[in-house]
Enzyme design. Sequence first.
Site, mmCIF file in Angstrom:
data_model
loop_
_atom_site.group_PDB
_atom_site.id
_atom_site.type_symbol
_atom_site.label_atom_id
_atom_site.label_comp_id
_atom_site.label_asym_id
_atom_site.label_seq_id
_atom_site.Cartn_x
_atom_site.Cartn_y
_atom_site.Cartn_z
ATOM 1 N N ASN A 13 12.870 -41.902 -24.776
ATOM 2 C CA ASN A 13 14.033 -41.156 -25.275
ATOM 3 C C ASN A 13 14.594 -41.954 -26.439
ATOM 4 O OD1 ASN A 13 16.401 -39.816 -25.743
ATOM 5 N ND2 ASN A 13 17.443 -40.511 -23.878
ATOM 6 N N TRP A 14 14.270 -41.489 -27.629
ATOM 7 C CA TRP A 14 14.667 -42.247 -28.818
ATOM 8 C C TRP A 14 16.160 -42.108 -29.114
ATOM 9 C CZ3 TRP A 14 10.497 -41.363 -33.237
ATOM 10 C CH2 TRP A 14 9.258 -41.838 -32.782
ATOM 11 N N LYS A 15 16.819 -41.157 -28.452
ATOM 12 C CA LYS A 15 18.250 -40.872 -28.717
ATOM 13 C C LYS A 15 18.450 -40.634 -30.216
ATOM 14 C CE LYS A 15 19.298 -43.660 -24.737
ATOM 15 N NZ LYS A 15 20.328 -44.287 -23.938
ATOM 16 N N HIS A 98 20.767 -35.114 -19.887
ATOM 17 C CA HIS A 98 20.929 -36.567 -20.004
ATOM 18 C C HIS A 98 22.408 -36.915 -19.830
ATOM 19 C CE1 HIS A 98 20.994 -40.607 -21.690
ATOM 20 N NE2 HIS A 98 19.705 -40.654 -21.424
ATOM 21 N N GLU A 100 24.282 -38.835 -21.351
ATOM 22 C CA GLU A 100 25.065 -38.889 -22.598
ATOM 23 C C GLU A 100 25.474 -37.489 -23.029
ATOM 24 O OE1 GLU A 100 22.286 -41.288 -24.821
ATOM 25 O OE2 GLU A 100 22.749 -42.961 -23.491
ATOM 26 N N GLU A 170 18.449 -41.425 -13.295
ATOM 27 C CA GLU A 170 19.006 -42.412 -14.211
ATOM 28 C C GLU A 170 20.423 -42.787 -13.790
ATOM 29 O OE1 GLU A 170 16.827 -42.328 -18.213
ATOM 30 O OE2 GLU A 170 18.507 -40.976 -18.371
ATOM 31 N N GLY A 176 21.190 -48.396 -20.930
ATOM 32 C CA GLY A 176 21.566 -49.139 -22.137
ATOM 33 C C GLY A 176 22.431 -50.357 -21.870
ATOM 34 N N SER A 216 17.380 -49.035 -18.432
ATOM 35 C CA SER A 216 16.979 -50.395 -18.811
ATOM 36 C C SER A 216 15.596 -50.787 -18.267
ATOM 37 C CB SER A 216 18.050 -51.412 -18.376
ATOM 38 O OG SER A 216 19.286 -51.122 -19.007
ATOM 39 N N GLY A 237 14.731 -45.661 -22.776
ATOM 40 C CA GLY A 237 15.564 -45.578 -23.976
ATOM 41 C C GLY A 237 15.233 -46.701 -24.932
ATOM 42 N N GLY A 238 16.025 -47.772 -24.870
ATOM 43 C CA GLY A 238 15.904 -48.891 -25.813
ATOM 44 C C GLY A 238 14.479 -49.387 -26.012
#
Length: 255
Positions: A13-15, A98, A100, A170, A176, A216, A237-238
Amino acid sequence: MNKAKRKAVIAGNWKMNKTAAEAAELISALIPEVAGAGCDVVVCTPFTDLPIAVSKTAGTNIAVGAQNVHFEKSGAFTGEISADMLTELGVQYVIIGHSERRQYFGETDITVNKRLKAALAAGLKVILCVGESLEQHQHGVTAELVAMQTKIALGGVSAEELKNVIIAYEPIWAIGTGLTATAEQAEEVCAVIRRVIASLYSEADAEAFTIQYGGSMNAKNADELLAQPDVDGGLIGGASLKAPDFAAIVRAASK
Ligand code: PEP
């Protein structure tokens, strides 16, 4: 439950990261690193990167996903993107719900359900995100909350359509933040989700259903998390923004 019956799926997930030029660079680096992976590999990019991502990944084992989709087919919904717009581009997956989106953009369980049904009707595969906040975690209501999110999101979804759904558990407090759920915590909640699927559909459907952990996940902790009996993959993500890091997780899921 037989884990071998399920295909592991590692999705990035590159956001809101990477311009189209940067996306092309990252995908070029990723292609040789994940070629021949023993799991499904997906990159969920910003909308503006989707055309380049689809063309760069053509003929490779990397599938492309979006990070959201609207539930209407078209109309006066400024800033939104429909499922048909995604499929016409060659997009195969979409992340829905998600945390976010829920936290910053007013996404509710009801709109998650509407988006999910629209995505499935258009032929997209859905990565449905569920998970609890730190407060909910501390109050010990994770199982109830995740069960509720799952039940509402899947309302009106048939057993046939379920084959195109993956759930990513999640915990919001682990996204994150560098805090990871322990492998035991991840397993416990993924097992709860599988029981909910069994209760809504059947044992066989639950056994075939892919559940990811996200929060994470990285090259160091992926092995332990992915070894859990009910953790079939990861939403990353990251660590999906650097080809070697993402590839290391793909390798962990391919074992
Ligand atoms: C995510 O946003 O889906 C996620 C899991 O992020 P991170 O890996 O950075 O915690």
